[in-house]
Design a protein around this motif. Structure first.
Motif, PDB file in Angstrom:
ATOM      1  N   GLY A  18       0.812  -1.208   0.000  1.00  0.00           N
ATOM      2  CA  GLY A  18       0.000   0.000   0.000  1.00  0.00           C
ATOM      3  C   GLY A  18       0.843   1.254   0.000  1.00  0.00           C
ATOM      4  O   GLY A  18       0.472   2.273   0.586  1.00  0.00           O
ATOM      5  N   ALA A  19       1.972   1.196  -0.700  1.00  0.00           N
ATOM      6  CA  ALA A  19       2.941   2.296  -0.654  1.00  0.00           C
ATOM      7  C   ALA A  19       2.546   3.514  -1.483  1.00  0.00           C
ATOM      8  O   ALA A  19       3.133   4.575  -1.320  1.00  0.00           O
ATOM      9  N   SER A  20       1.554   3.395  -2.332  1.00  0.00           N
ATOM     10  CA  SER A  20       1.256   4.496  -3.250  1.00  0.00           C
ATOM     11  C   SER A  20       0.617   5.703  -2.584  1.00  0.00           C
ATOM     12  O   SER A  20       0.631   6.796  -3.149  1.00  0.00           O
ATOM     13  N   GLN A  21       0.065   5.533  -1.386  1.00  0.00           N
ATOM     14  CA  GLN A  21      -0.578   6.678  -0.735  1.00  0.00           C
ATOM     15  C   GLN A  21      -0.675   6.467   0.774  1.00  0.00           C
ATOM     16  O   GLN A  21      -0.367   5.402   1.282  1.00  0.00           O
ATOM     17  N   GLY A  22      -1.088   7.496   1.471  1.00  0.00           N
ATOM     18  CA  GLY A  22      -1.394   7.420   2.888  1.00  0.00           C
ATOM     19  C   GLY A  22      -0.270   6.918   3.768  1.00  0.00           C
ATOM     20  O   GLY A  22       0.884   7.351   3.648  1.00  0.00           O
ATOM     21  N   ILE A  23      -0.608   6.005   4.671  1.00  0.00           N
ATOM     22  CA  ILE A  23       0.343   5.476   5.649  1.00  0.00           C
ATOM     23  C   ILE A  23       1.509   4.777   4.958  1.00  0.00           C
ATOM     24  O   ILE A  23       2.661   4.918   5.364  1.00  0.00           O
ATOM     25  N   GLY A  24       1.222   4.012   3.904  1.00  0.00           N
ATOM     26  CA  GLY A  24       2.287   3.312   3.180  1.00  0.00           C
ATOM     27  C   GLY A  24       3.280   4.271   2.556  1.00  0.00           C
ATOM     28  O   GLY A  24       4.497   4.061   2.614  1.00  0.00           O
ATOM     29  N   GLY A  96      -5.468  -0.102   2.281  1.00  0.00           N
ATOM     30  CA  GLY A  96      -6.657   0.675   2.594  1.00  0.00           C
ATOM     31  C   GLY A  96      -7.927  -0.142   2.478  1.00  0.00           C
ATOM     32  O   GLY A  96      -7.918  -1.301   2.069  1.00  0.00           O
ATOM     33  N   GLY A  97      -9.035   0.471   2.862  1.00  0.00           N
ATOM     34  CA  GLY A  97     -10.351  -0.108   2.685  1.00  0.00           C
ATOM     35  C   GLY A  97     -10.840  -0.851   3.898  1.00  0.00           C
ATOM     36  O   GLY A  97     -10.109  -1.013   4.853  1.00  0.00           O
ATOM     37  N   PRO A  98     -12.039  -1.278   3.917  1.00  0.00           N
ATOM     38  CA  PRO A  98     -13.096  -0.988   2.951  1.00  0.00           C
ATOM     39  C   PRO A  98     -13.627   0.433   3.132  1.00  0.00           C
ATOM     40  O   PRO A  98     -13.263   1.113   4.075  1.00  0.00           O
ATOM     41  N   SER A  99     -14.503   0.837   2.237  1.00  0.00           N
ATOM     42  CA  SER A  99     -15.093   2.170   2.340  1.00  0.00           C
ATOM     43  C   SER A  99     -15.902   2.269   3.620  1.00  0.00           C
ATOM     44  O   SER A  99     -16.510   1.298   4.066  1.00  0.00           O
ATOM     45  N   SER A 100     -15.906   3.464   4.175  1.00  0.00           N
ATOM     46  CA  SER A 100     -16.675   3.668   5.400  1.00  0.00           C
ATOM     47  C   SER A 100     -18.154   3.809   5.066  1.00  0.00           C
ATOM     48  O   SER A 100     -18.528   4.047   3.918  1.00  0.00           O
ATOM     49  N   GLY A 101     -18.958   3.644   6.066  1.00  0.00           N
ATOM     50  CA  GLY A 101     -20.401   3.797   5.894  1.00  0.00           C
ATOM     51  C   GLY A 101     -21.137   2.939   6.890  1.00  0.00           C
ATOM     52  O   GLY A 101     -20.529   2.168   7.640  1.00  0.00           O
ATOM     53  N   PRO A 102     -22.451   3.043   6.890  1.00  0.00           N
ATOM     54  CA  PRO A 102     -23.259   2.261   7.829  1.00  0.00           C
ATOM     55  C   PRO A 102     -23.100   0.759   7.580  1.00  0.00           C
ATOM     56  O   PRO A 102     -23.108   0.299   6.433  1.00  0.00           O
ATOM     57  N   LEU A 103     -22.952   0.012   8.647  1.00  0.00           N
ATOM     58  CA  LEU A 103     -22.770  -1.435   8.568  1.00  0.00           C
ATOM     59  C   LEU A 103     -23.885  -2.105   7.775  1.00  0.00           C
ATOM     60  O   LEU A 103     -23.635  -2.972   6.942  1.00  0.00           O
ATOM     61  N   LEU A 104     -25.114  -1.702   8.001  1.00  0.00           N
ATOM     62  CA  LEU A 104     -26.245  -2.353   7.336  1.00  0.00           C
ATOM     63  C   LEU A 104     -26.319  -2.039   5.846  1.00  0.00           C
ATOM     64  O   LEU A 104     -27.031  -2.728   5.113  1.00  0.00           O
ATOM     65  N   ASP A 105     -25.585  -1.037   5.391  1.00  0.00           N
ATOM     66  CA  ASP A 105     -25.537  -0.716   3.961  1.00  0.00           C
ATOM     67  C   ASP A 105     -24.406  -1.456   3.248  1.00  0.00           C
ATOM     68  O   ASP A 105     -24.346  -1.457   2.025  1.00  0.00           O
TER      69      ASP A 105
END
Length: 153
Positions: A18-24, A96-105
């Motif tokens: 995951g070196a291309s962005q963020g923490i990596g 990274g991932g998964p996308s954030s959002g409501p669990l039921l969605d």
């Protein structure tokens, strides 16, 4: 030792997932500044090449494209590293991932992809790299996982 160096990674090789962005990406900059040779792994070759060009001694590092959801991609990445003479002393499991959002969605395939990326890929890489770490008498594995940094699931 330079004032900004807490320790030296001279002579060590690190595989950073995951070196291309963020923490990596930040990890790559930090480890390169400490003298490590890097295997930069992510899905986006263009982003990896840009990162590599920004690091100290860019010729000391290689870029490997792989999707951590794919065991075939991971095997190919391991083959590429070995063919190019890179045997990591340090493995940074980060993605990274998964996308954030409501669990039921959320859809079941989102959880499956996250499990493959964050658990199975780490196992696959560790099982393949630990034997050479043991034979050299040194190795470190750093697992980074956070699926709800900005917005909880």
């Amino acid at each position: 030792m330079k004032q900004n160096q807490m320790f030296s990674l001279e002579g060590l090789t690190a595989l950073i997932c995951g070196a291309s962005q963020g923490i990596g990406n930040a990890t790559a900059h930090a480890m390169a500044s400490q003298g490590a040779s890097l295997v930069l792994l992510a899905r986006n070759l263009e982003a990896l090449e840009i990162l590599r060009s920004q690091l100290a001694e860019p010729g000391r590092h290689i870029c490997v494209v792989a999707d951590l959801c794919s065991s075939a991609d991971i095997d190919n990445a391991l083959t590429q590293m070995q063919a190019r003479g890179f045997s990591p002393d340090i493995l940074v499991n980060n993605a990274g991932g998964p996308s954030s959002g409501p669990l039921l969605d959320a859809q079941p395939e989102n959880f499956e992809a996250a499990f493959k990326t964050h658990v199975l890929a780490q196992l696959h890489l560790s099982k393949n790299l630990v034997p050479s770490m043991k034979s050299r008498g040194f190795g470190r594995i750093i697992n980074v996982i956070s699926t709800s940094v900005r917005v909880p699931i």
